[in-house]
Every structure is written in C-alpha cells, then in structure tokens.
Design a protein around this motif. Structure first.
Motif, PDB file in Angstrom:
ATOM      1  N   ARG A  19       0.848  -1.177   0.000  1.00  0.00           N
ATOM      2  CA  ARG A  19       0.000   0.000   0.000  1.00  0.00           C
ATOM      3  C   ARG A  19       0.888   1.233   0.000  1.00  0.00           C
ATOM      4  O   ARG A  19       1.669   1.445   0.929  1.00  0.00           O
ATOM      5  N   LEU A  20       0.753   2.020  -1.041  1.00  0.00           N
ATOM      6  CA  LEU A  20       1.472   3.278  -1.138  1.00  0.00           C
ATOM      7  C   LEU A  20       0.631   4.401  -0.537  1.00  0.00           C
ATOM      8  O   LEU A  20      -0.589   4.401  -0.660  1.00  0.00           O
ATOM      9  N   SER A  21       1.319   5.345   0.084  1.00  0.00           N
ATOM     10  CA  SER A  21       0.651   6.512   0.660  1.00  0.00           C
ATOM     11  C   SER A  21       1.192   7.777   0.018  1.00  0.00           C
ATOM     12  O   SER A  21       2.374   7.854  -0.320  1.00  0.00           O
ATOM     13  N   CYS A  22       0.332   8.746  -0.116  1.00  0.00           N
ATOM     14  CA  CYS A  22       0.723  10.070  -0.609  1.00  0.00           C
ATOM     15  C   CYS A  22       0.197  11.080   0.398  1.00  0.00           C
ATOM     16  O   CYS A  22      -1.024  11.223   0.548  1.00  0.00           O
ATOM     17  N   THR A  23       1.114  11.745   1.067  1.00  0.00           N
ATOM     18  CA  THR A  23       0.730  12.666   2.123  1.00  0.00           C
ATOM     19  C   THR A  23       1.120  14.086   1.746  1.00  0.00           C
ATOM     20  O   THR A  23       2.302  14.370   1.567  1.00  0.00           O
ATOM     21  N   PRO A  24       0.159  14.986   1.613  1.00  0.00           N
ATOM     22  CA  PRO A  24       0.479  16.381   1.313  1.00  0.00           C
ATOM     23  C   PRO A  24       1.119  17.056   2.523  1.00  0.00           C
ATOM     24  O   PRO A  24       0.884  16.670   3.669  1.00  0.00           O
ATOM     25  N   ARG A  72      -8.879   7.680  -0.461  1.00  0.00           N
ATOM     26  CA  ARG A  72      -8.324   8.841   0.230  1.00  0.00           C
ATOM     27  C   ARG A  72      -9.035   9.052   1.552  1.00  0.00           C
ATOM     28  O   ARG A  72     -10.218   8.696   1.712  1.00  0.00           O
ATOM     29  N   VAL A  73      -8.298   9.649   2.480  1.00  0.00           N
ATOM     30  CA  VAL A  73      -8.831  10.036   3.779  1.00  0.00           C
ATOM     31  C   VAL A  73      -8.732  11.546   3.837  1.00  0.00           C
ATOM     32  O   VAL A  73      -7.643  12.106   4.014  1.00  0.00           O
ATOM     33  N   ASN A  74      -9.835  12.200   3.672  1.00  0.00           N
ATOM     34  CA  ASN A  74      -9.785  13.653   3.513  1.00  0.00           C
ATOM     35  C   ASN A  74      -9.370  14.405   4.766  1.00  0.00           C
ATOM     36  O   ASN A  74      -8.875  15.517   4.685  1.00  0.00           O
ATOM     37  N   ALA A  75      -9.589  13.796   5.905  1.00  0.00           N
ATOM     38  CA  ALA A  75      -9.182  14.483   7.125  1.00  0.00           C
ATOM     39  C   ALA A  75      -7.690  14.787   7.118  1.00  0.00           C
ATOM     40  O   ALA A  75      -7.242  15.808   7.635  1.00  0.00           O
ATOM     41  N   GLN A  76      -6.927  13.880   6.525  1.00  0.00           N
ATOM     42  CA  GLN A  76      -5.489  14.105   6.409  1.00  0.00           C
ATOM     43  C   GLN A  76      -5.065  14.392   4.984  1.00  0.00           C
ATOM     44  O   GLN A  76      -3.880  14.568   4.714  1.00  0.00           O
ATOM     45  N   SER A  77      -6.018  14.425   4.061  1.00  0.00           N
ATOM     46  CA  SER A  77      -5.726  14.594   2.639  1.00  0.00           C
ATOM     47  C   SER A  77      -4.769  13.529   2.126  1.00  0.00           C
ATOM     48  O   SER A  77      -4.069  13.750   1.148  1.00  0.00           O
ATOM     49  N   THR A  78      -4.725  12.403   2.761  1.00  0.00           N
ATOM     50  CA  THR A  78      -3.832  11.324   2.354  1.00  0.00           C
ATOM     51  C   THR A  78      -4.524  10.439   1.324  1.00  0.00           C
ATOM     52  O   THR A  78      -5.700  10.112   1.466  1.00  0.00           O
ATOM     53  N   VAL A  79      -3.787  10.084   0.300  1.00  0.00           N
ATOM     54  CA  VAL A  79      -4.296   9.218  -0.749  1.00  0.00           C
ATOM     55  C   VAL A  79      -3.493   7.925  -0.752  1.00  0.00           C
ATOM     56  O   VAL A  79      -2.269   7.953  -0.573  1.00  0.00           O
ATOM     57  N   TYR A  80      -4.179   6.816  -0.944  1.00  0.00           N
ATOM     58  CA  TYR A  80      -3.549   5.515  -0.919  1.00  0.00           C
ATOM     59  C   TYR A  80      -3.701   4.812  -2.267  1.00  0.00           C
ATOM     60  O   TYR A  80      -4.678   5.023  -2.980  1.00  0.00           O
ATOM     61  N   LEU A  81      -2.734   3.967  -2.558  1.00  0.00           N
ATOM     62  CA  LEU A  81      -2.839   3.055  -3.687  1.00  0.00           C
ATOM     63  C   LEU A  81      -2.573   1.654  -3.151  1.00  0.00           C
ATOM     64  O   LEU A  81      -1.441   1.335  -2.770  1.00  0.00           O
ATOM     65  N   GLN A  82      -3.631   0.869  -3.063  1.00  0.00           N
ATOM     66  CA  GLN A  82      -3.499  -0.516  -2.621  1.00  0.00           C
ATOM     67  C   GLN A  82      -3.205  -1.372  -3.837  1.00  0.00           C
ATOM     68  O   GLN A  82      -3.979  -1.374  -4.800  1.00  0.00           O
ATOM     69  N   MET A  83      -2.093  -2.084  -3.785  1.00  0.00           N
ATOM     70  CA  MET A  83      -1.661  -2.903  -4.914  1.00  0.00           C
ATOM     71  C   MET A  83      -1.598  -4.359  -4.475  1.00  0.00           C
ATOM     72  O   MET A  83      -0.862  -4.703  -3.550  1.00  0.00           O
ATOM     73  N   ASN A  84      -2.401  -5.192  -5.116  1.00  0.00           N
ATOM     74  CA  ASN A  84      -2.467  -6.616  -4.781  1.00  0.00           C
ATOM     75  C   ASN A  84      -1.954  -7.458  -5.937  1.00  0.00           C
ATOM     76  O   ASN A  84      -1.917  -7.012  -7.084  1.00  0.00           O
ATOM     77  N   ARG A  85      -1.578  -8.676  -5.618  1.00  0.00           N
ATOM     78  CA  ARG A  85      -1.109  -9.652  -6.627  1.00  0.00           C
ATOM     79  C   ARG A  85      -0.067  -9.009  -7.547  1.00  0.00           C
ATOM     80  O   ARG A  85      -0.183  -9.037  -8.780  1.00  0.00           O
TER      81      ARG A  85
END
Length: 122
Positions: A19-24, A72-85
C-alpha cells in the motif's frame, strides 16, 4: 510551497501486496483531485488511477483494474494506492499527483511527488 510525499514502496515478491501513501505537506490539496502514476525504466509515465476530491469518484486504468485500488482520507488529505497480486512488470517508480481541475478525465496534473520505488521480484 505545498509538497506531496509518497511512501510505502519497497522490494516484494510476485503475488505480494503493497500500500502506497501520498501525504500532502499541508491542506492545499484537500479539494484537489489526486492521481497515481508510474514509470518503469526506459518507459514513459503510465496513468494508474485517480480519485475526486471528495473520494466518491474513482477511475482505474484497465492495465491494473482488479488489482489496484485508490482511496483517500480527507481528514489528512492522504491518498492511498493498494496494490495486490503484484507482478514483476509492476516494477517502477510510483508517483502521486494533484490538480485543481476537477474532471478525472482531465489528464493534467500540476503537482507531483518525488516518487517511491517499487520492485517486484519473480
């Protein structure tokens, strides 16, 4: 200046998940659409997924549909990329991006992170 910081990359084996995270760096991007891209060695940048500022609308590239999910979780403006297989061909530098232009179909992004390396071994 507001920045985007990716994290969560690493070396994994084929079939694993990441799982990648992108945090502003601040709240600037809270109302921006956000996207994930990747670039493999010797190849151009590839669009993977995008999400609206509210998180209610998403689009995922056909090449990774069914394996990758954006959220994304807007409270923290964090966006995730869940990568499986994960597959060896998923090896690339992964970037998040943000833009104030609303439509997810608009390919323009003005703000980019520095990227995080994902390496998938066979």
């Amino acid at each position: 200046q507001a920045r985007l910081v990716e994290s969560g990359g690493g070396l994994v084996q084929a079939g694993d998940s990441l799982r990648l995270s992108c945090t502003p760096s601040d709240r600037t991007f809270r109302t921006y659409k956000m996207g994930w891209f990747r670039q493999a060695p010797g190849k151009g940048r590839e669009f993977l997924a995008a999400i609206s500022w509210s998180g209610t609308d998403t689009v995922v590239a056909d090449s990774v549909k069914g394996r990758f999910t954006i959220s994304r979780v807007n409270a923290q403006s964090t966006v995730y990329l869940q990568m499986n297989r994960l597959k060896p061909e998923d090896t690339a530098v992964y970037y998040c991006a943000a833009d104030s232009r609303g439509p997810l179909s608009d390919p323009r992004y003005d703000y980019w992170g520095q990227g995080t390396q994902v390496t998938v071994s066979s």
